[in-house]
Motif scaffolding. Structure first.
Motif, PDB file in Angstrom:
ATOM      1  N   VAL A 104       0.826  -1.218   0.000  1.00 61.27           N
ATOM      2  CA  VAL A 104       0.000   0.000   0.000  1.00 61.27           C
ATOM      3  C   VAL A 104       0.860   1.268   0.000  1.00 61.27           C
ATOM      4  O   VAL A 104       0.326   2.379   0.055  1.00 61.27           O
ATOM      5  N   ALA A 105       2.190   1.127  -0.056  1.00 61.14           N
ATOM      6  CA  ALA A 105       3.074   2.297   0.007  1.00 61.14           C
ATOM      7  C   ALA A 105       2.962   3.129  -1.263  1.00 61.14           C
ATOM      8  O   ALA A 105       2.996   2.598  -2.379  1.00 61.14           O
ATOM      9  N   THR A 106       2.805   4.427  -1.101  1.00 57.19           N
ATOM     10  CA  THR A 106       2.752   5.345  -2.230  1.00 57.19           C
ATOM     11  C   THR A 106       3.790   6.443  -2.019  1.00 57.19           C
ATOM     12  O   THR A 106       3.961   6.955  -0.908  1.00 57.19           O
ATOM     13  N   ARG A 107       4.481   6.809  -3.084  1.00 59.47           N
ATOM     14  CA  ARG A 107       5.507   7.853  -2.999  1.00 59.47           C
ATOM     15  C   ARG A 107       4.855   9.224  -3.152  1.00 59.47           C
ATOM     16  O   ARG A 107       3.982   9.423  -4.010  1.00 59.47           O
ATOM     17  N   HIS A 108       5.282  10.153  -2.333  1.00 62.77           N
ATOM     18  CA  HIS A 108       4.754  11.517  -2.388  1.00 62.77           C
ATOM     19  C   HIS A 108       5.903  12.506  -2.334  1.00 62.77           C
ATOM     20  O   HIS A 108       6.899  12.298  -1.635  1.00 62.77           O
ATOM     21  N   GLU A 109       5.756  13.596  -3.077  1.00 61.52           N
ATOM     22  CA  GLU A 109       6.637  14.743  -2.950  1.00 61.52           C
ATOM     23  C   GLU A 109       5.864  15.820  -2.203  1.00 61.52           C
ATOM     24  O   GLU A 109       4.858  16.326  -2.691  1.00 61.52           O
ATOM     25  N   LEU A 110       6.328  16.139  -1.017  1.00 59.73           N
ATOM     26  CA  LEU A 110       5.610  17.036  -0.125  1.00 59.73           C
ATOM     27  C   LEU A 110       6.020  18.488  -0.363  1.00 59.73           C
ATOM     28  O   LEU A 110       7.200  18.788  -0.522  1.00 59.73           O
ATOM     29  N   ASP A 111       5.027  19.373  -0.374  1.00 56.28           N
ATOM     30  CA  ASP A 111       5.286  20.805  -0.425  1.00 56.28           C
ATOM     31  C   ASP A 111       5.613  21.255   0.992  1.00 56.28           C
ATOM     32  O   ASP A 111       4.754  21.282   1.869  1.00 56.28           O
TER      33      ASP A 111
END
Length: 329
Positions: free
Chosen positions: A41-48
């Motif tokens: 269920v891991a999803t990659r995110h680029e956080l602001d």
């Protein structure tokens, strides 16, 4: 809570072996099954993170039919990543216990050199606070727990110290082998076991090469010829930070027992008296009082090790779960 239960077998008691097992652990093979649900269920995110800064990480949420016990934000040590052995193992344990997990990469870690032009340095707490805030908003859960290792432990404790003023209010921030006095850590790496100095210098040079590949305008040409870790740091501070000296830079992220005891949000510290890169004397005066929910200082454990038996189970992971449960009541 007492640390009296941590008695690693003599075979794995040595500080350098404990430290090695934390980063080069054969446990990874054991995690493939244990971490499969988390990875699925891991999803990659680029956080602001504010001011144009982006930090990346991997978010694993509990299944929709299962209520989360909160969000655990995990922060690796210097030159680590979301996949560092000690962090990945902790993530597996916390996810299996019902927590959502966000494995954060600090700037220029975990292959993220291309995301931000300016290089990473350890005083960049504002963007890590921004990442904590963004991860919590992404997760949709108001209960935030933070765990950091080594330099990441310093960042975790600073989230506890500075978070409330920035709108980040952790239930608990835990530093594991936290580098609270970076000047002494720099000296320990410089003058301590050769394996640590060579390890960190090699990792840093690889990072500078990756940063140069992503941002060709940077000039790191002088660094490969500098054999001293201290002098490399001094040169880096002059070239890539606004601090007037290396001492000013180190002071910017130095923590004291008095600061932690007066923290505006709850904090906890797990460290080992035989840590080869985090001198124990700088923890003197720290105690489980005030904002410090726990201070556990073991006789053995090395740097981020705390391997308690020949099955390579982590004593620190069990303690973190206990601390989370107590803080969440």
């Amino acid at each position: 809570m007492s640390d009296a239960g941590f008695r690693p077998p003599l075979l794995i008691r040595h500080a350098q072996l404990q430290s090695l097992l934390a980063t080069k652990s054969p446990r990874r093979k054991l995690w493939l099954k244990r971490g499969s649900r988390m990875e699925a269920v891991a999803t990659r995110h680029e956080l602001d993170c504010g001011d144009g800064v982006r930090l990346a990480g991997f978010h694993s949420r509990q299944p929709a039919e299962q209520a989360s016990r909160g969000l655990a934000l995990l922060i690796h040590g210097w030159e680590g990543s979301q996949d560092s052995s000690y962090l990945y193992s902790m993530a597996c344990t916390l996810y299996a216990a019902g927590y959502n997990v966000f494995r954060l990469n600090l700037r220029d870690h975990g292959g993220t050199h291309h995301l931000n032009r300016e290089p990473f340095h350890s005083a960049r707490i504002d963007e890590v606070l921004g990442a904590a805030r963004a991860a919590q908003q992404l997760d949709g859960d108001e209960r935030l727990f933070v765990v950091g290792f080594s330099l990441g432990g310093n960042f975790a404790l600073r989230i506890g110290l500075r978070g409330p003023a920035a709108g980040v209010n952790p239930q608990l921030s835990i530093g594991i082998s936290p580098a609270i006095h970076p000047g002494s850590t720099l000296e320990a790496i410089e003058y301590g076991p050769l394996m640590f100095r060579l390890y960190f210098l090699d990792k840093w040079r690889k990072t500078l090469r990756a940063k140069k590949a992503a941002w060709p305008e940077h000039d790191f040409s002088a660094y490969p010829g500098i054999r001293s870790f201290t002098e490399s740091t001094r040169r880096f501070v002059a070239d890539f930070t606004d601090y007037p000296s290396m001492d000013d830079y180190l002071a910017a992220y130095t923590l004291t027992p008095e600061m932690l005891l007066a923290s505006p949000s709850p904090v906890a510290v797990l460290t080992a008296k035989d840590d080869p890169v985090i001198p124990y004397r700088y923890f003197e005066g720290l105690r489980a009082e005030g904002s410090v929910r726990a201070f556990l200082a073991t006789e053995h454990g090395g740097h981020c090790g705390f391997i308690e038996d020949l099955r390579l189970r982590s004593w620190a992971e069990a303690r973190v779960l206990e601390l989370f449960e107590a803080a969440g009541r």
